[in-house]
Scaffold this active site. Structure first.
Site, PDB file in Angstrom:
ATOM      1  CE  LYS A 282      -1.565  10.935 -29.429  1.00 28.78           C
ATOM      2  NZ  LYS A 282      -2.909  10.400 -29.208  1.00 28.78           N
TER       3      LYS A 282
HETATM    4  C1  E4P Z   1      -4.267  10.856 -26.121  1.00 30.36           C
HETATM    5  O1  E4P Z   1      -3.366  11.312 -26.772  1.00 30.36           O
HETATM    6  C2  E4P Z   1      -4.506   9.406 -25.976  1.00 30.36           C
HETATM    7  O2  E4P Z   1      -4.577   8.798 -27.211  1.00 30.36           O
HETATM    8  C3  E4P Z   1      -5.738   9.165 -25.169  1.00 30.36           C
HETATM    9  O3  E4P Z   1      -5.778  10.091 -24.096  1.00 30.36           O
HETATM   10  C4  E4P Z   1      -5.882   7.732 -24.706  1.00 30.36           C
HETATM   11  O4  E4P Z   1      -6.971   7.648 -23.820  1.00 30.36           O
HETATM   12  P1  E4P Z   1      -7.642   6.244 -23.400  1.00 30.36           P
HETATM   13  O5  E4P Z   1      -6.713   5.536 -22.486  1.00 30.36           O
HETATM   14  O6  E4P Z   1      -8.912   6.655 -22.716  1.00 30.36           O
HETATM   15  O7  E4P Z   1      -7.886   5.493 -24.669  1.00 30.36           O
END
Ligand code: E4P
Length: 214
Positions: free
Chosen positions: A82
């Site tokens: 990522k």
């Molecule tokens: C997924 O890849 C993200 O890191 C995640 O969905 C972020 O979610 P949040 O906005 O609830 O922290």
């Protein structure tokens, strides 16, 4: 649509994977910190359960991110690296494409960013719908824009609806034809539920008990 669990909790991944519907997991530094467990160990345990586990780099310069990308990708073939949507991140996406390392471009908040991530070779890109909603705009409107743009081209990049907050985000993602939706554990547990399923099953059970008494 592929369904991912948005978590760093291995027990939750094992529980939902047992339903036979789980295609992957997304983690991020916040989720990993919440669980307080060793990052590599957590990722490896998840890789044994699902074929796609996003592990986020923590460096912010391209060279640092590239080193982490190579390291994480070497842990297990199910790891997807990522990478944040920055100009440094774009360099890393292009590098990973050349090396055959799968990537998930995170923190996408606009169509322009989505197009750049796809052009740089991201395998997946993650628009954060909940955070856009939190800011008073429509996260799902961005997904609709991206899917419309994708219909004109042959981008190989999959659109992953991230930062989901409720079941409607998941159903809207499916209606818009998003490729992947990542879902928090608490929201995932609500997906199989329907009041008419519960009352229907209750009635079947009671009627069956009457048959047994005859
Ligand atoms: C997924 O890849 C993200 O890191 C995640 O969905 C972020 O979610 P949040 O906005 O609830 O922290």
């Amino acid at each position: 649509m592929k369904l991912f669990l948005d978590t760093a909790n291995v027990d939750h991944v094992a529980e939902v994977a047992a339903w036979g519907v789980l295609d992957g997991v997304t983690t991020n530094p916040t989720l990993v910190a919440k669980e307080g467990k060793d990052f590599k160990e957590t990722v490896l345990k998840m890789c044994a359960l699902v074929p796609c586990v996003s592990a986020q780099v923590t460096a912010t310069d391209a060279e640092g991110m590239k080193k982490q990308a190579v390291e994480y990708a070497g842990w297990h073939k199910h790891v997807v690296v990522k990478v944040p949507m920055t100009t440094e991140g774009l360099k890393v996406l292009a590098f990973c494409r050349q090396k055959g390392i799968r990537t998930n471009c995170t923190l996408v908040f606009s169509l322009a960013q989505a197009v750049l991530a796809a052009k740089a070779g991201a395998s997946i890109l993650s628009p954060f719908v909940g955070r856009i909603d939190d800011a008073g705009e429509s996260g799902m409107a961005l997904i609709a824009e991206i899917m419309q743009a994708w219909s004109h081209y042959k981008f190989a990049t999959e659109v992953l609806v991230a930062s989901t907050r409720h079941t409607e985000h998941v159903t809207e993602a499916a209606k818009l034809g998003a490729h992947i939706c990542t879902i928090p554990y608490e929201v995932f547990l609500k997906l199989p539920k329907h009041q008419l399923t519960d009352t229907g099953l209750d009635r079947f059970q009671k009627d069956w008990e009457k048959v047994q008494k005859n």
